[in-house]
Design an enzyme around this catalytic site. Sequence first.
Site, PDB file in Angstrom:
ATOM      1  N   ASP A 194      -5.869   9.458   8.726  1.00 27.75           N
ATOM      2  CA  ASP A 194      -4.563   9.056   9.254  1.00 27.75           C
ATOM      3  C   ASP A 194      -4.221   9.792  10.542  1.00 27.75           C
ATOM      4  O   ASP A 194      -4.521  10.979  10.699  1.00 27.75           O
ATOM      5  CB  ASP A 194      -3.484   9.315   8.204  1.00 27.75           C
ATOM      6  CG  ASP A 194      -3.647   8.430   6.990  1.00 27.75           C
ATOM      7  OD1 ASP A 194      -3.638   7.206   7.178  1.00 27.75           O
ATOM      8  OD2 ASP A 194      -3.796   8.949   5.874  1.00 27.75           O
ATOM      9  N   GLU A 248       0.874  -1.161   0.000  1.00 29.94           N
ATOM     10  CA  GLU A 248       0.000   0.000   0.000  1.00 29.94           C
ATOM     11  C   GLU A 248       0.920   1.221   0.000  1.00 29.94           C
ATOM     12  O   GLU A 248       1.640   1.463   0.971  1.00 29.94           O
ATOM     13  CB  GLU A 248      -0.892  -0.007   1.243  1.00 29.94           C
ATOM     14  CG  GLU A 248      -1.858   1.154   1.319  1.00 29.94           C
ATOM     15  CD  GLU A 248      -2.711   1.125   2.572  1.00 29.94           C
ATOM     16  OE1 GLU A 248      -3.608   1.973   2.680  1.00 29.94           O
ATOM     17  OE2 GLU A 248      -2.477   0.261   3.454  1.00 29.94           O
ATOM     18  N   TYR A 258     -11.110  -4.031   2.587  1.00 31.64           N
ATOM     19  CA  TYR A 258     -10.296  -3.479   3.664  1.00 31.64           C
ATOM     20  C   TYR A 258     -11.163  -3.397   4.918  1.00 31.64           C
ATOM     21  O   TYR A 258     -12.138  -2.649   4.955  1.00 31.64           O
ATOM     22  CB  TYR A 258      -9.804  -2.090   3.243  1.00 31.64           C
ATOM     23  CG  TYR A 258      -8.717  -1.471   4.090  1.00 31.64           C
ATOM     24  CD1 TYR A 258      -8.833  -1.346   5.470  1.00 31.64           C
ATOM     25  CD2 TYR A 258      -7.559  -0.968   3.489  1.00 31.64           C
ATOM     26  CE1 TYR A 258      -7.836  -0.754   6.228  1.00 31.64           C
ATOM     27  CE2 TYR A 258      -6.559  -0.373   4.245  1.00 31.64           C
ATOM     28  CZ  TYR A 258      -6.698  -0.269   5.609  1.00 31.64           C
ATOM     29  OH  TYR A 258      -5.712   0.318   6.360  1.00 31.64           O
TER      30      TYR A 258
END
Length: 270
Positions: free
Chosen positions: A60, A49, A175
């Site tokens: 994030d 990734e 995911y």
Amino acid sequence: MSRIAETFARLRGEGRVALMPYLTVGFPERESTLDLVPALEAAGASLFELGMPFSDPLADGATIQRATQRALENGVNLASCIETVAALRARGVAAPMLLMGYYNPLIRYGVERACADLAAAGGDGWIIPDMPPEESAELHAASAAHGLDLIMFVAPTTPDERIAAIAAQASGFIYIVSLTGVTGARASMSADLSGILDRVRRVSDLPLVVGFGISSAAHVADVARFADGAIVGSALIARLEGLPAADLVSGAVDFVADLLGGAAAPSGGV
């Protein structure tokens, strides 16, 4: 069969789960990714990734935010991320490589152009955390037209009917966000990880790959009991932050080699 499908089929035959490192392209130095990816592939990493630096990485935590800012200061953008994928293929990297990042740079670059260029470079798909399925039609169509997978997310808070809708659009793998909140290393995995995986398996046969919070071989082994792969991002970036330039690659390889002890555990995946 795509590179992603071939990778998961091979790992199932070997009784292993996939270890998927996250690396911010252009961190800590602009060319670092070109050295790190081949070394980590040789160490046993299965997929990659590759983070596209962006000014507002809303999914994030602080560690990847710092890496992203450093990469932006190094002059990295979407075009150079695609060039990095091409350069890695030229260096012999065979593992699937997906670009992870936010949708605004793709819109500015041009969605069709981005998909065509990534496919030509040898990339395998996109991981776009701020792309809800209701708004993914353009990117989904362009990705499919160029043989790219568009990875969809499922979180612990995702209701069952929405999981079914996401699974209907997903390709490559799904995911699984292991916890609520942003990326970042955690002391332990979610106690209900098996529950969310079971809910997704009811509506999809795609591999399930778990990310967010994975930082140790014990975490990878825990994931391996239920899933098909583990993504390790913030913990690896934090390790790179603390290494001198001369030890960057060897330190990353040692960290991934340790994690692979957990990946050897029997998989509960598809």
